[in-house]
Design a protein around this motif. Structure first.
Motif, PDB file in Angstrom:
ATOM      1  N   GLY A 231       0.812  -1.209   0.000  1.00 29.71           N
ATOM      2  CA  GLY A 231       0.000   0.000   0.000  1.00 29.71           C
ATOM      3  C   GLY A 231       0.841   1.251   0.000  1.00 29.71           C
ATOM      4  O   GLY A 231       0.513   2.245  -0.681  1.00 29.71           O
ATOM      5  N   SER A 232       1.943   1.253   0.769  1.00 31.08           N
ATOM      6  CA  SER A 232       2.817   2.416   0.802  1.00 31.08           C
ATOM      7  C   SER A 232       3.474   2.655  -0.543  1.00 31.08           C
ATOM      8  O   SER A 232       3.578   3.793  -1.009  1.00 31.08           O
ATOM      9  N   TRP A 233       3.883   1.558  -1.179  1.00 30.88           N
ATOM     10  CA  TRP A 233       4.516   1.713  -2.508  1.00 30.88           C
ATOM     11  C   TRP A 233       3.517   2.241  -3.526  1.00 30.88           C
ATOM     12  O   TRP A 233       3.828   3.104  -4.345  1.00 30.88           O
ATOM     13  N   ALA A 234       2.292   1.739  -3.503  1.00 30.45           N
ATOM     14  CA  ALA A 234       1.283   2.203  -4.451  1.00 30.45           C
ATOM     15  C   ALA A 234       0.939   3.667  -4.220  1.00 30.45           C
ATOM     16  O   ALA A 234       0.714   4.440  -5.164  1.00 30.45           O
ATOM     17  N   GLU A 235       0.920   4.083  -2.951  1.00 28.58           N
ATOM     18  CA  GLU A 235       0.600   5.478  -2.646  1.00 28.58           C
ATOM     19  C   GLU A 235       1.674   6.418  -3.150  1.00 28.58           C
ATOM     20  O   GLU A 235       1.382   7.528  -3.616  1.00 28.58           O
ATOM     21  N   ASN A 236       2.938   5.994  -3.058  1.00 29.60           N
ATOM     22  CA  ASN A 236       4.041   6.866  -3.454  1.00 29.60           C
ATOM     23  C   ASN A 236       4.248   6.911  -4.962  1.00 29.60           C
ATOM     24  O   ASN A 236       4.753   7.906  -5.483  1.00 29.60           O
ATOM     25  N   HIS A 237       3.896   5.813  -5.674  1.00 30.07           N
ATOM     26  CA  HIS A 237       4.250   5.740  -7.093  1.00 30.07           C
ATOM     27  C   HIS A 237       3.052   5.724  -8.028  1.00 30.07           C
ATOM     28  O   HIS A 237       3.171   6.161  -9.183  1.00 30.07           O
ATOM     29  N   LEU A 238       1.922   5.227  -7.580  1.00 30.43           N
ATOM     30  CA  LEU A 238       0.786   5.088  -8.489  1.00 30.43           C
ATOM     31  C   LEU A 238      -0.276   6.143  -8.274  1.00 30.43           C
ATOM     32  O   LEU A 238      -0.879   6.630  -9.241  1.00 30.43           O
ATOM     33  N   LEU A 239      -0.536   6.494  -7.029  1.00 26.98           N
ATOM     34  CA  LEU A 239      -1.589   7.476  -6.734  1.00 26.98           C
ATOM     35  C   LEU A 239      -1.040   8.881  -6.794  1.00 26.98           C
ATOM     36  O   LEU A 239      -1.017   9.629  -5.817  1.00 26.98           O
ATOM     37  N   THR A 240      -0.565   9.251  -7.971  1.00 23.36           N
ATOM     38  CA  THR A 240      -0.032  10.596  -8.193  1.00 23.36           C
ATOM     39  C   THR A 240      -0.807  11.264  -9.316  1.00 23.36           C
ATOM     40  O   THR A 240      -1.647  10.658  -9.981  1.00 23.36           O
ATOM     41  N   SER A 241      -0.492  12.549  -9.521  1.00 20.12           N
ATOM     42  CA  SER A 241      -1.243  13.308 -10.532  1.00 20.12           C
ATOM     43  C   SER A 241      -0.940  12.819 -11.945  1.00 20.12           C
ATOM     44  O   SER A 241      -1.808  12.830 -12.830  1.00 20.12           O
ATOM     45  N   GLY A 242       0.312  12.363 -12.185  1.00 20.86           N
ATOM     46  CA  GLY A 242       0.664  11.925 -13.543  1.00 20.86           C
ATOM     47  C   GLY A 242       0.331  10.481 -13.823  1.00 20.86           C
ATOM     48  O   GLY A 242       0.525  10.010 -14.952  1.00 20.86           O
ATOM     49  N   THR A 243      -0.167   9.777 -12.816  1.00 19.87           N
ATOM     50  CA  THR A 243      -0.454   8.358 -13.021  1.00 19.87           C
ATOM     51  C   THR A 243      -1.587   8.160 -14.022  1.00 19.87           C
ATOM     52  O   THR A 243      -1.560   7.242 -14.836  1.00 19.87           O
ATOM     53  N   LEU A 244      -2.584   9.046 -13.999  1.00 22.51           N
ATOM     54  CA  LEU A 244      -3.711   8.911 -14.916  1.00 22.51           C
ATOM     55  C   LEU A 244      -3.256   9.059 -16.363  1.00 22.51           C
ATOM     56  O   LEU A 244      -3.689   8.310 -17.246  1.00 22.51           O
ATOM     57  N   ILE A 245      -2.367  10.024 -16.600  1.00 22.29           N
ATOM     58  CA  ILE A 245      -1.863  10.213 -17.969  1.00 22.29           C
ATOM     59  C   ILE A 245      -1.071   8.986 -18.424  1.00 22.29           C
ATOM     60  O   ILE A 245      -1.229   8.486 -19.545  1.00 22.29           O
ATOM     61  N   GLU A 246      -0.209   8.479 -17.535  1.00 22.46           N
ATOM     62  CA  GLU A 246       0.581   7.296 -17.879  1.00 22.46           C
ATOM     63  C   GLU A 246      -0.319   6.088 -18.117  1.00 22.46           C
ATOM     64  O   GLU A 246      -0.064   5.268 -19.012  1.00 22.46           O
ATOM     65  N   ALA A 247      -1.387   5.975 -17.317  1.00 18.94           N
ATOM     66  CA  ALA A 247      -2.308   4.856 -17.489  1.00 18.94           C
ATOM     67  C   ALA A 247      -3.012   4.924 -18.836  1.00 18.94           C
ATOM     68  O   ALA A 247      -3.182   3.909 -19.521  1.00 18.94           O
TER      69      ALA A 247
END
Length: 468
Positions: free
Chosen positions: A25-41
């Motif tokens: 969960g900590s790793w996902a919060e730091n790397h996936l739940l960011t503002s640029g994650t949606l664009i990358e997805a």
């Protein structure tokens, strides 16, 4: 003050399920739940859709082109697999390009980096397993290896291994964990595969050894295979850390139970070894047991394969070959005698018929013609309508068929008999009428045997009408 968790799970060796979930969960919060994650997805989904569309368009067209070409056996299937790998490789290449572009645009690019690494690992693993002959094993190995590679890429491999090792229980002084069990299965599979590979290599080399009989080759290969499998099991258990001395009592009890449960299998195994030792049967022998008639193609640990001329293959348990009556047509000599029954009419030349039957047999190259194996025709009896003969012929290759050579001899006899005026008989009966109204009586002529029926009686006068 709470301790700040690192973004890299390799820095925290979790040993419980709760800690593992917390790290993920900590790793996902730091790397996936960011503002640029949606664009990358969105970029990643576009890449995957493009790769899927490319595969749907290109693969059928290339398969159509390959179907028109004359290729070696298996080459078309191999090229098809490589084409699928190439389409996945195109997706990996686009993911790496998107990752570089996202970093140039100031984005984190972690999602694209992970996706590019996963796709690259998938391409490499599929390329390495695409040359395996068993598609089922290729898919299983690909899935397992890629799962481990994905854990390593995400940085969760050590945490996953610690989690598997934490699931354990103790048996006396011996600790058994889920990790140890998986290692044992993998090592056992690897060693058994290596043992099978070595056994096949030895079997292929035994063929070229001079002075070794086929039965001896089968026996050596079978014993070597059993020994290698036992060594593989012992080595795998040793690598896992299982104390074999502690399992002595348990293995003895297990052996007794398996002995009763697998009695037939063990009986077939030792029956096969006995057959190879006493040399009563060997590959290539022509045998007959029950309804099965054919030649032995293969002698296995549990059964013997008997192939017939009809394309059937009988899988006969080795125990049946020991306990039941078996006719071995090529036990001491491959020569087999056939008996062909022939009948001629009483008006034909008997001596000439014998000469023609022998001549017909000698027209077939498969029939032996030397010494005691020379064709012979004998007068076997006087039938109601025919003089009966028996033609005896010998062939040295019964595995090539017996009915076919007998049919050719009969056809040759048919042609020679018609060319030389030898008649084949047909059923004949003499009918003696004692009385009938309107018929004259006459004495039968004993020399007239050509008429199938006579209307003879005791006198030449007309018979009086029968009384009502």
């Amino acid at each position: 003050m709470a301790q700040e968790k690192s973004s890299d799970p390799l820095d925290i060796p979790p040993i419980t399920i709760e800690q593992s979930i917390e790290v993920v969960g900590s790793w996902a919060e730091n790397h996936l739940l960011t503002s640029g994650t949606l664009i990358e997805a969105l970029v990643l989904v576009s890449i995957l859709l493009a790769s899927f569309a490319l595969r749907r368009v290109m693969v059928p067209r290339v398969d159509t082109i390959l179907a028109r070409e004359t290729l070696l056996p298996g080459m078309r299937h191999t090229l098809h697999r490589l084409l699928l790998v190439a389409s996945s490789g195109m997706g990996a290449l686009l993911a790496w390009i998107a990752h570089g572009a996202s970093q140039s645009a100031g984005l984190d690019g972690e999602l694209l980096r992970i996706a590019a690494n996963l796709l690259t690992a998938w391409v490499v693993i599929r390329l390495a397993t695409s040359f395996l002959r068993q598609p089922g094993w290729a898919k299983l190995i690909t899935a397992v290896v890629w799962f481990v590679a994905a854990l390593a890429i995400l940085g969760w491999l050590q945490a996953f291994l610690d989690l598997l090792d934490s699931i354990a229980f103790n048996i006396g002084e011996m600790r058994l964990s889920l990790m140890g069990f998986i290692n044992g299965i993998l090592l056992l599979t690897l060693f058994i595969w290596l043992s099978s590979l070595v056994a096949r290599l030895v079997d292929s080399r035994l063929i070229y050894l001079e002075g070794v009989t086929p039965a001896a080759r089968v026996l050596i290969g079978k014993v070597l295979r059993i020994v290698l499998y036992l060594v593989a099991v012992v080595v795998a258990l040793t690598f896992v850390g299982v104390n074999l001395t502690a399992l002595a009592v348990f293995s003895g009890a297990l052996g007794i139970g398996l002995g009763f449960g697998l009695q037939k299998i063990v009986s077939n195994l030792f029956s096969g070894i006995i057959l190879l030792l006493d040399r009563s049967l060997k590959p290539g022998d022509v045998i007959e047991i029950g309804d099965a008639y054919g030649w032995i193609r293969q002698m296995g640990a549990r059964y013997t394969t008997v192939a017939t001329r009809d394309g059937k293959e009988y899988l006969i348990p080795n125990e049946n070959l020991i306990t039941e009556q078996v006719i071995n047509w090529s036990y001491s000599d491959t020569a087999v005698r056939l008996k062909i029954e022939v009948g001629i009419s009483y008006r034909s030349n008997v001596h000439r018929a014998i000469e023609l039957m022998v001549e017909a047999a000698l027209t077939q190259p498969r029939i032996l013609r030397d010494g005691i194996h020379a064709p012979q025709a004998h007068l076997s009896g006087f039938g109601d309508s025919s003089v009966d003969f028996e033609l005896r012929i010998w062939v040295s290759d019964p595995q090539q068929g017996l009915v076919n050579v007998a049919s050719k001899v009969r056809l040759a006899i048919w042609d020679l008999f018609h060319q030389n005026g030898i008649e084949f008989p047909f059923p004949q009966r003499d009918l003696h009428i004692i009385s009938a109204e309107g018929l004259t009586q006459r004495k039968p002529d004993p020399d007239d045997r050509s008429r199938p029926a006579t209307d003879s009686a005791a006198g030449e006068d007309k018979l009086p009408p029968a009384a009502d």
